[in-house]
Design a protein around this motif. Sequence first.
Motif, PDB file in Angstrom:
ATOM      1  N   SER A  41      42.998  33.284  31.030  1.00 47.68           N
ATOM      2  CA  SER A  41      42.421  34.171  30.021  1.00 47.68           C
ATOM      3  C   SER A  41      42.347  35.562  30.628  1.00 47.68           C
ATOM      4  N   SER A  42      42.189  36.560  29.795  1.00 46.20           N
ATOM      5  CA  SER A  42      42.040  37.932  30.294  1.00 46.20           C
ATOM      6  C   SER A  42      40.821  38.040  31.200  1.00 46.20           C
ATOM      7  N   THR A  43      39.762  37.335  30.842  1.00 46.31           N
ATOM      8  CA  THR A  43      38.542  37.352  31.648  1.00 46.31           C
ATOM      9  C   THR A  43      38.806  36.786  33.038  1.00 46.31           C
ATOM     10  N   VAL A  44      39.546  35.678  33.108  1.00 43.71           N
ATOM     11  CA  VAL A  44      39.888  35.071  34.394  1.00 43.71           C
ATOM     12  C   VAL A  44      40.703  36.055  35.235  1.00 43.71           C
ATOM     13  N   VAL A  45      41.679  36.710  34.620  1.00 39.61           N
ATOM     14  CA  VAL A  45      42.511  37.680  35.346  1.00 39.61           C
ATOM     15  C   VAL A  45      41.640  38.783  35.941  1.00 39.61           C
ATOM     16  N   LYS A  46      40.737  39.338  35.148  1.00 38.66           N
ATOM     17  CA  LYS A  46      39.873  40.422  35.633  1.00 38.66           C
ATOM     18  C   LYS A  46      38.935  39.942  36.737  1.00 38.66           C
ATOM     19  N   GLU A  47      38.395  38.752  36.601  1.00 37.57           N
ATOM     20  CA  GLU A  47      37.476  38.217  37.614  1.00 37.57           C
ATOM     21  C   GLU A  47      38.189  37.930  38.938  1.00 37.57           C
ATOM     22  N   VAL A  48      39.349  37.300  38.865  1.00 36.68           N
ATOM     23  CA  VAL A  48      40.104  37.000  40.083  1.00 36.68           C
ATOM     24  C   VAL A  48      40.478  38.301  40.787  1.00 36.68           C
ATOM     25  N   PHE A  49      40.961  39.271  40.019  1.00 36.15           N
ATOM     26  CA  PHE A  49      41.327  40.564  40.603  1.00 36.15           C
ATOM     27  C   PHE A  49      40.114  41.247  41.237  1.00 36.15           C
ATOM     28  N   LYS A  50      38.995  41.250  40.516  1.00 35.88           N
ATOM     29  CA  LYS A  50      37.766  41.904  40.986  1.00 35.88           C
ATOM     30  C   LYS A  50      37.327  41.361  42.345  1.00 35.88           C
ATOM     31  N   HIS A  51      37.579  40.079  42.578  1.00 34.96           N
ATOM     32  CA  HIS A  51      37.154  39.446  43.823  1.00 34.96           C
ATOM     33  C   HIS A  51      38.275  39.360  44.855  1.00 34.96           C
ATOM     34  N   GLY A  52      39.329  40.155  44.633  1.00 37.34           N
ATOM     35  CA  GLY A  52      40.397  40.260  45.621  1.00 37.34           C
ATOM     36  C   GLY A  52      41.426  39.156  45.594  1.00 37.34           C
ATOM     37  N   GLY A  53      41.425  38.349  44.551  1.00 34.77           N
ATOM     38  CA  GLY A  53      42.389  37.249  44.458  1.00 34.77           C
ATOM     39  C   GLY A  53      43.747  37.711  43.964  1.00 34.77           C
ATOM     40  N   ASP A  54      44.733  36.871  44.169  1.00 31.61           N
ATOM     41  CA  ASP A  54      46.110  37.134  43.767  1.00 31.61           C
ATOM     42  C   ASP A  54      46.288  36.750  42.299  1.00 31.61           C
ATOM     43  N   ILE A  55      46.681  37.709  41.473  1.00 34.27           N
ATOM     44  CA  ILE A  55      46.847  37.427  40.039  1.00 34.27           C
ATOM     45  C   ILE A  55      48.316  37.344  39.616  1.00 34.27           C
ATOM     46  N   THR A  56      49.240  37.290  40.580  1.00 35.67           N
ATOM     47  CA  THR A  56      50.663  37.312  40.233  1.00 35.67           C
ATOM     48  C   THR A  56      51.076  36.132  39.350  1.00 35.67           C
ATOM     49  N   GLN A  57      50.400  35.005  39.464  1.00 35.36           N
ATOM     50  CA  GLN A  57      50.736  33.863  38.610  1.00 35.36           C
ATOM     51  C   GLN A  57      49.956  33.868  37.299  1.00 35.36           C
ATOM     52  N   LEU A  58      49.078  34.847  37.131  1.00 31.35           N
ATOM     53  CA  LEU A  58      48.234  34.911  35.942  1.00 31.35           C
ATOM     54  C   LEU A  58      48.644  36.010  34.964  1.00 31.35           C
ATOM     55  N   ALA A  59      49.202  37.106  35.494  1.00 29.97           N
ATOM     56  CA  ALA A  59      49.513  38.258  34.649  1.00 29.97           C
ATOM     57  C   ALA A  59      50.742  38.986  35.193  1.00 29.97           C
ATOM     58  N   PRO A  60      51.428  39.726  34.330  1.00 32.84           N
ATOM     59  CA  PRO A  60      52.596  40.490  34.786  1.00 32.84           C
ATOM     60  C   PRO A  60      52.215  41.532  35.839  1.00 32.84           C
ATOM     61  N   PHE A  61      53.196  41.927  36.637  1.00 36.88           N
ATOM     62  CA  PHE A  61      52.962  42.883  37.718  1.00 36.88           C
ATOM     63  C   PHE A  61      52.391  44.200  37.200  1.00 36.88           C
ATOM     64  N   VAL A  62      52.831  44.650  36.019  1.00 35.67           N
ATOM     65  CA  VAL A  62      52.318  45.922  35.485  1.00 35.67           C
ATOM     66  C   VAL A  62      50.808  45.846  35.236  1.00 35.67           C
ATOM     67  N   VAL A  63      50.309  44.669  34.961  1.00 35.48           N
ATOM     68  CA  VAL A  63      48.865  44.490  34.784  1.00 35.48           C
ATOM     69  C   VAL A  63      48.157  44.655  36.123  1.00 35.48           C
ATOM     70  N   GLN A  64      48.730  44.072  37.162  1.00 33.84           N
ATOM     71  CA  GLN A  64      48.149  44.226  38.491  1.00 33.84           C
ATOM     72  C   GLN A  64      48.113  45.706  38.877  1.00 33.84           C
ATOM     73  N   GLU A  65      49.210  46.415  38.622  1.00 33.60           N
ATOM     74  CA  GLU A  65      49.250  47.856  38.910  1.00 33.60           C
ATOM     75  C   GLU A  65      48.176  48.604  38.124  1.00 33.60           C
ATOM     76  N   ALA A  66      48.035  48.262  36.854  1.00 33.31           N
ATOM     77  CA  ALA A  66      47.048  48.927  35.995  1.00 33.31           C
ATOM     78  C   ALA A  66      45.626  48.642  36.464  1.00 33.31           C
ATOM     79  N   LEU A  67      45.385  47.412  36.915  1.00 35.38           N
ATOM     80  CA  LEU A  67      44.060  47.068  37.432  1.00 35.38           C
ATOM     81  C   LEU A  67      43.764  47.828  38.728  1.00 35.38           C
ATOM     82  N   PHE A  68      44.765  47.938  39.609  1.00 40.61           N
ATOM     83  CA  PHE A  68      44.579  48.726  40.835  1.00 40.61           C
ATOM     84  C   PHE A  68      44.253  50.174  40.493  1.00 40.61           C
ATOM     85  N   LYS A  69      45.000  50.731  39.546  1.00 39.58           N
ATOM     86  CA  LYS A  69      44.774  52.126  39.144  1.00 39.58           C
ATOM     87  C   LYS A  69      43.383  52.287  38.529  1.00 39.58           C
ATOM     88  N   LYS A  70      43.002  51.379  37.670  1.00 41.92           N
ATOM     89  CA  LYS A  70      41.686  51.433  37.022  1.00 41.92           C
ATOM     90  C   LYS A  70      40.583  51.360  38.080  1.00 41.92           C
TER      91      LYS A  70
END
Length: 163
Positions: free
Chosen positions: A127-156
């Motif tokens: 879910s989008s919530t899972v992606v944001k939570e995993v990212f927030k805690h430093g987890g790898d989201i490559t299997q959860l969301a496209p790379f552009v999302v990871q880039e956007a989260l880093f930028k945000k």
Amino acid sequence: MKTVIFPGTFDPVTHGHLDLLQRAACIADKVIVGVALNESKKTLFNIEERCALLRQVTTSLSNVEIEPFSGLLADFAKDKKAIALIRGIRCGADVEYEIQLSQLNKILNPQLETILLVANNRSSFISSTVVKEVFKHGGDITQLAPFVVQEALFKKNKDKEST
């Protein structure tokens, strides 16, 4: 031409969303991804950012359009001459919820059908919530969301730190 709408908040878009969208693109002539602007929902990404991310990850799907909307989904569907809504289900609770929404949308727009697509095993937990939570805690989201999302989260995250 049979047009369907795949609605959601997409905050952010996930591999689960993309799986459903690709499958919807195979069964409809045109798929409109209706990106919801819901003032009562606090989103991480604004409507323009969410639409931009979706446009980036759907470039290979020629029959997919990305459009923001607000108000009633049934009205948006009527305006776009859509025959159906595409909704994803991950578990039994989703089925119950989607049936209720389908019945409500049928009252508001009697010609509108709802097509439920079952999430595949690889994305049923995403879910989008899972992606944001995993990212927030430093987890790898490559299997959860496209790379552009990871880039956007880093930028945000970087933008947030600099304010």
